[in-house]
Design a protein around this motif. Structure first.
Motif, PDB file in Angstrom:
ATOM      1  N   ALA A   2       1.013  -0.769  -0.372  1.00  0.00           N
ATOM      2  CA  ALA A   2       0.481  -0.097  -0.162  1.00  0.00           C
ATOM      3  C   ALA A   2       0.768   1.133  -0.310  1.00  0.00           C
ATOM      4  O   ALA A   2       0.643   2.574  -0.549  1.00  0.00           O
ATOM      5  CB  ALA A   2      -0.878   0.225   1.161  1.00  0.00           C
ATOM      6  N   ASN A   3       2.132   0.916   0.794  1.00  0.00           N
ATOM      7  CA  ASN A   3       2.344   2.465   0.513  1.00  0.00           C
ATOM      8  C   ASN A   3       3.349   2.478  -0.367  1.00  0.00           C
ATOM      9  O   ASN A   3       3.887   3.273  -0.867  1.00  0.00           O
ATOM     10  CB  ASN A   3       3.604   2.119   2.126  1.00  0.00           C
ATOM     11  CG  ASN A   3       3.018   1.811   3.242  1.00  0.00           C
ATOM     12  OD1 ASN A   3       2.266   2.815   3.938  1.00  0.00           O
ATOM     13  ND2 ASN A   3       3.973   1.781   4.261  1.00  0.00           N
ATOM     14  N   GLY A   4       4.025   1.279  -0.734  1.00  0.00           N
ATOM     15  CA  GLY A   4       4.663   1.649  -2.201  1.00  0.00           C
ATOM     16  C   GLY A   4       3.642   1.788  -3.461  1.00  0.00           C
ATOM     17  O   GLY A   4       4.297   2.824  -4.501  1.00  0.00           O
ATOM     18  N   SER A   5       1.998   1.964  -3.347  1.00  0.00           N
ATOM     19  CA  SER A   5       1.294   2.369  -4.476  1.00  0.00           C
ATOM     20  C   SER A   5       0.857   3.740  -4.368  1.00  0.00           C
ATOM     21  O   SER A   5       1.275   4.545  -5.493  1.00  0.00           O
ATOM     22  CB  SER A   5      -0.384   1.630  -3.911  1.00  0.00           C
ATOM     23  OG  SER A   5      -0.071   0.367  -3.884  1.00  0.00           O
ATOM     24  N   VAL A   6       1.102   4.274  -2.998  1.00  0.00           N
ATOM     25  CA  VAL A   6       1.251   5.885  -2.448  1.00  0.00           C
ATOM     26  C   VAL A   6       2.490   6.141  -2.917  1.00  0.00           C
ATOM     27  O   VAL A   6       1.905   7.152  -3.628  1.00  0.00           O
ATOM     28  CB  VAL A   6       0.762   6.231  -1.205  1.00  0.00           C
ATOM     29  CG1 VAL A   6       1.052   7.568  -0.134  1.00  0.00           C
ATOM     30  CG2 VAL A   6      -0.674   5.229  -0.468  1.00  0.00           C
ATOM     31  N   TYR A   7       3.380   5.854  -2.765  1.00  0.00           N
ATOM     32  CA  TYR A   7       5.109   6.664  -3.418  1.00  0.00           C
ATOM     33  C   TYR A   7       4.673   6.402  -5.240  1.00  0.00           C
ATOM     34  O   TYR A   7       4.919   7.559  -5.290  1.00  0.00           O
ATOM     35  CB  TYR A   7       6.038   5.796  -3.354  1.00  0.00           C
ATOM     36  CG  TYR A   7       7.566   6.589  -3.423  1.00  0.00           C
ATOM     37  CD1 TYR A   7       7.352   7.657  -2.573  1.00  0.00           C
ATOM     38  CD2 TYR A   7       7.817   5.929  -4.099  1.00  0.00           C
ATOM     39  CE1 TYR A   7       8.768   8.005  -2.644  1.00  0.00           C
ATOM     40  CE2 TYR A   7       9.297   6.667  -5.065  1.00  0.00           C
ATOM     41  CZ  TYR A   7       9.582   7.764  -3.844  1.00  0.00           C
ATOM     42  OH  TYR A   7      10.843   8.085  -3.858  1.00  0.00           O
ATOM     43  N   ARG A 262       8.527   8.932   5.449  1.00  0.00           N
ATOM     44  CA  ARG A 262       7.318   8.371   5.129  1.00  0.00           C
ATOM     45  C   ARG A 262       6.755   8.762   3.734  1.00  0.00           C
ATOM     46  O   ARG A 262       6.589   9.665   3.450  1.00  0.00           O
ATOM     47  CB  ARG A 262       6.454   7.909   5.857  1.00  0.00           C
ATOM     48  CG  ARG A 262       7.380   6.760   7.254  1.00  0.00           C
ATOM     49  CD  ARG A 262       6.013   6.869   8.455  1.00  0.00           C
ATOM     50  NE  ARG A 262       4.960   7.578   8.853  1.00  0.00           N
ATOM     51  CZ  ARG A 262       4.411   7.617   9.980  1.00  0.00           C
ATOM     52  NH1 ARG A 262       3.878   6.230  10.203  1.00  0.00           N
ATOM     53  NH2 ARG A 262       3.739   8.503   9.957  1.00  0.00           N
ATOM     54  N   GLU A 263       6.185   7.300   3.189  1.00  0.00           N
ATOM     55  CA  GLU A 263       4.744   7.845   1.922  1.00  0.00           C
ATOM     56  C   GLU A 263       4.644   8.921   2.021  1.00  0.00           C
ATOM     57  O   GLU A 263       3.768   9.785   1.369  1.00  0.00           O
ATOM     58  CB  GLU A 263       5.114   7.049   0.993  1.00  0.00           C
ATOM     59  CG  GLU A 263       6.014   5.881   0.111  1.00  0.00           C
ATOM     60  CD  GLU A 263       6.860   5.359   0.808  1.00  0.00           C
ATOM     61  OE1 GLU A 263       6.558   4.908   2.422  1.00  0.00           O
ATOM     62  OE2 GLU A 263       8.512   4.489   0.670  1.00  0.00           O
ATOM     63  N   ALA A 264       3.682   7.983   3.615  1.00  0.00           N
ATOM     64  CA  ALA A 264       2.216   9.359   3.802  1.00  0.00           C
ATOM     65  C   ALA A 264       2.899  10.563   4.134  1.00  0.00           C
ATOM     66  O   ALA A 264       1.628  10.693   4.131  1.00  0.00           O
ATOM     67  CB  ALA A 264       1.854   8.130   5.021  1.00  0.00           C
ATOM     68  N   SER A 265       3.715  10.952   5.018  1.00  0.00           N
ATOM     69  CA  SER A 265       4.026  12.188   5.350  1.00  0.00           C
ATOM     70  C   SER A 265       4.709  13.185   3.821  1.00  0.00           C
ATOM     71  O   SER A 265       4.213  13.656   3.426  1.00  0.00           O
ATOM     72  CB  SER A 265       5.275  12.215   6.307  1.00  0.00           C
ATOM     73  OG  SER A 265       4.923  11.444   7.428  1.00  0.00           O
ATOM     74  N   ALA A 270       2.742  17.212   0.448  1.00  0.00           N
ATOM     75  CA  ALA A 270       2.294  17.484  -1.385  1.00  0.00           C
ATOM     76  C   ALA A 270       1.185  18.014  -1.388  1.00  0.00           C
ATOM     77  O   ALA A 270       0.820  18.907  -2.099  1.00  0.00           O
ATOM     78  CB  ALA A 270       2.692  16.679  -2.271  1.00  0.00           C
ATOM     79  N   VAL A 271       0.299  17.566  -0.703  1.00  0.00           N
ATOM     80  CA  VAL A 271      -1.375  17.602  -0.873  1.00  0.00           C
ATOM     81  C   VAL A 271      -1.194  18.888  -0.272  1.00  0.00           C
ATOM     82  O   VAL A 271      -2.422  19.947  -0.629  1.00  0.00           O
ATOM     83  CB  VAL A 271      -1.929  17.230  -0.070  1.00  0.00           C
ATOM     84  CG1 VAL A 271      -3.787  17.222  -0.006  1.00  0.00           C
ATOM     85  CG2 VAL A 271      -2.043  15.481  -0.542  1.00  0.00           C
ATOM     86  N   VAL A 272      -0.896  19.522   0.745  1.00  0.00           N
ATOM     87  CA  VAL A 272      -0.664  20.550   1.602  1.00  0.00           C
ATOM     88  C   VAL A 272       0.468  22.344   0.559  1.00  0.00           C
ATOM     89  O   VAL A 272      -0.412  23.180   0.547  1.00  0.00           O
ATOM     90  CB  VAL A 272      -0.033  20.642   2.815  1.00  0.00           C
ATOM     91  CG1 VAL A 272      -0.053  22.192   3.550  1.00  0.00           C
ATOM     92  CG2 VAL A 272      -1.065  19.749   3.850  1.00  0.00           C
ATOM     93  N   PHE A 273       1.343  21.762   0.153  1.00  0.00           N
ATOM     94  CA  PHE A 273       1.917  22.425  -0.536  1.00  0.00           C
ATOM     95  C   PHE A 273       0.718  22.395  -1.986  1.00  0.00           C
ATOM     96  O   PHE A 273       0.098  24.052  -1.928  1.00  0.00           O
ATOM     97  CB  PHE A 273       3.488  21.990  -1.422  1.00  0.00           C
ATOM     98  CG  PHE A 273       3.591  23.062  -2.516  1.00  0.00           C
ATOM     99  CD1 PHE A 273       3.821  24.164  -1.823  1.00  0.00           C
ATOM    100  CD2 PHE A 273       3.595  22.578  -3.775  1.00  0.00           C
ATOM    101  CE1 PHE A 273       4.482  24.821  -2.987  1.00  0.00           C
ATOM    102  CE2 PHE A 273       4.180  22.795  -4.565  1.00  0.00           C
ATOM    103  CZ  PHE A 273       4.569  23.909  -4.682  1.00  0.00           C
ATOM    104  N   ASP A 274       0.314  21.762  -2.710  1.00  0.00           N
ATOM    105  CA  ASP A 274      -0.980  21.954  -3.821  1.00  0.00           C
ATOM    106  C   ASP A 274      -1.903  23.322  -3.382  1.00  0.00           C
ATOM    107  O   ASP A 274      -2.288  24.029  -4.848  1.00  0.00           O
ATOM    108  CB  ASP A 274      -1.521  20.736  -4.278  1.00  0.00           C
ATOM    109  CG  ASP A 274      -0.205  20.149  -5.416  1.00  0.00           C
ATOM    110  OD1 ASP A 274       0.747  20.513  -5.964  1.00  0.00           O
ATOM    111  OD2 ASP A 274      -0.565  18.975  -5.517  1.00  0.00           O
ATOM    112  N   GLY A 275      -2.545  22.998  -2.357  1.00  0.00           N
ATOM    113  CA  GLY A 275      -3.601  23.579  -1.560  1.00  0.00           C
ATOM    114  C   GLY A 275      -2.967  25.091  -1.112  1.00  0.00           C
ATOM    115  O   GLY A 275      -4.040  25.844  -1.601  1.00  0.00           O
ATOM    116  N   LEU A 276      -2.055  24.617  -0.696  1.00  0.00           N
ATOM    117  CA  LEU A 276      -1.749  26.713  -0.668  1.00  0.00           C
ATOM    118  C   LEU A 276      -1.029  27.223  -2.281  1.00  0.00           C
ATOM    119  O   LEU A 276      -1.264  28.331  -1.868  1.00  0.00           O
ATOM    120  CB  LEU A 276      -0.146  26.290   0.483  1.00  0.00           C
ATOM    121  CG  LEU A 276      -1.010  26.790   1.649  1.00  0.00           C
ATOM    122  CD1 LEU A 276       0.198  25.897   2.840  1.00  0.00           C
ATOM    123  CD2 LEU A 276      -1.818  27.475   2.201  1.00  0.00           C
TER     124      LEU A 276
END
Length: 334
Positions: A2-7, A262-265, A270-276
């Motif tokens: 799962a972590n690999g998929s997120v990465y 970690r990939e989740a972090s 990345a999500v926060v950066f895109d939002g800002l």
């Protein structure tokens, strides 16, 4: 697994929180709907009513600021469409590079002309009698053309896919980082942060000096000084809301990649950066406030043409708005 998929989703520029990215897209669409007619009306006044090229004030800088905002707004619908499709960037290479070029050229121009406007107000208030190059050039388009030309080469490092996907200094074990790649990544990030940090330092200095000048002014007209404080303060507000947060988020994201969090972090960063980054596009809505603070004539003319019912004395002509700018006791437009 799962972590690999997120990465892998991060590396492939796929949105890992599709519902959230659809919200980002909605914010951009609302921004375009509100800001495009607002900036178009401002552009109309600058060209057809105020004839900014004949003005001896900083209207040339403000015209370029609204032009940068409009060009940026034209890029946002494509960005919003990509987010709706669950993509953090356009899959077409040419469109992706063109988008990055437009976004960073016009964002850089917006920051540059906001900064120049504050520097101009600083010299007018703190050093009113001193001759300076900016005061001489602001009556001509030369300095504006120079700023646009200077920004062109600075957009080249950002016209890369992995910038849009925040993949600088990526730590993929399947790819060996080379010295050339590290240099390019570092240059690209240096351009991004330089366009925000240096102008912000200049704005802090200009604001502090103008406020200090206002405090020391015990006699004479304090209205001009107060208006100057409003101008530089409003620019600082735009920077603090729109540009500084995304710069901080970018720094955190780079730290996450270099330190191999970690990939989740990394995904959350990345999500926060895109939002800002989406938040930074709101400067297209906030900039018109600066036009009002910079020019009493502009404020009076805008209200007269688009909201005449707000004026006690009815619609104003360009001449009467100029008279009101020099005589605050006439009308209720300042």
């Amino acid at each position: 697994m799962a972590n690999g998929s997120v990465y892998q989703l991060i590396e492939d520029c796929e949105a890992t929180h599709k519902a959230l990215y659809k919200f980002y897209a909605a914010v951009m669409i609302i921004t375009v709907i509100l800001a495009l007619p607002l900036n178009a009306s401002v552009l109309h006044l600058f060209i057809f009513k105020m004839k900014f090229w004949k003005s001896n004030s900083n209207h040339v800088f403000l015209f370029n600021l609204v032009l940068a905002d409009i060009l940026l707004l034209f890029s946002l619908p494509i960005k919003a469409y990509n987010y709706i499709q669950g993509e953090r960037r356009n899959s077409n290479d040419a469109v992706c590079k063109a988008m990055l070029f437009m976004l960073f050229l016009n964002r850089g121009a917006s920051i540059a002309f906001l900064t120049v406007t504050s520097i101009d107000r600083y010299f007018n208030v703190v050093h009113p009698g001193r001759k300076n190059l900016l005061k001489a050039l602001k009556k001509s388009p030369h300095i504006s053309i120079f700023i646009w030309l200077l920004l062109l080469p600075l957009t080249i490092p950002t016209m890369l896919k992995n910038f849009d996907c925040c993949n600088s200094h990526k730590s993929d074990g399947n790819q060996e980082d080379t010295l050339v790649k590290d240099v390019v990544d570092s240059l690209r990030e240096a351009v991004f942060f330089t366009q925000i940090v240096i102008p912000f330092v200049i704005l802090v200095y200009c604001t502090a000096r103008i406020v200090n000048r206002l405090r020391k002014k015990t006699v004479g007209d304090r209205t001009k000084l107060r208006r100057a404080v409003f101008v530089v303060t409003s620019v600082m507000v735009v920077f603090s809301i729109c540009f500084l947060p995304c710069a901080i988020a970018r720094a955190v994201l780079l730290l996450a990649r270099v330190e191999e969090w970690r990939e989740a972090s990394q995904d959350k960063a990345a999500v926060v950066f895109d939002g800002l980054m989406v938040l930074s596009y709101l400067d297209c809505l906030l900039d018109p406030l600066i036009y009002c603070f910079c020019s009493t004539k502009f404020k009076a003319l805008y209200l007269s043409n688009y909201f005449p019912f707000l004026l006690k004395d009815g619609p104003l002509s360009l001449d009467s708005s100029t008279a009101n700018a020099s005589n605050p006791k006439r009308g209720n437009v300042i």
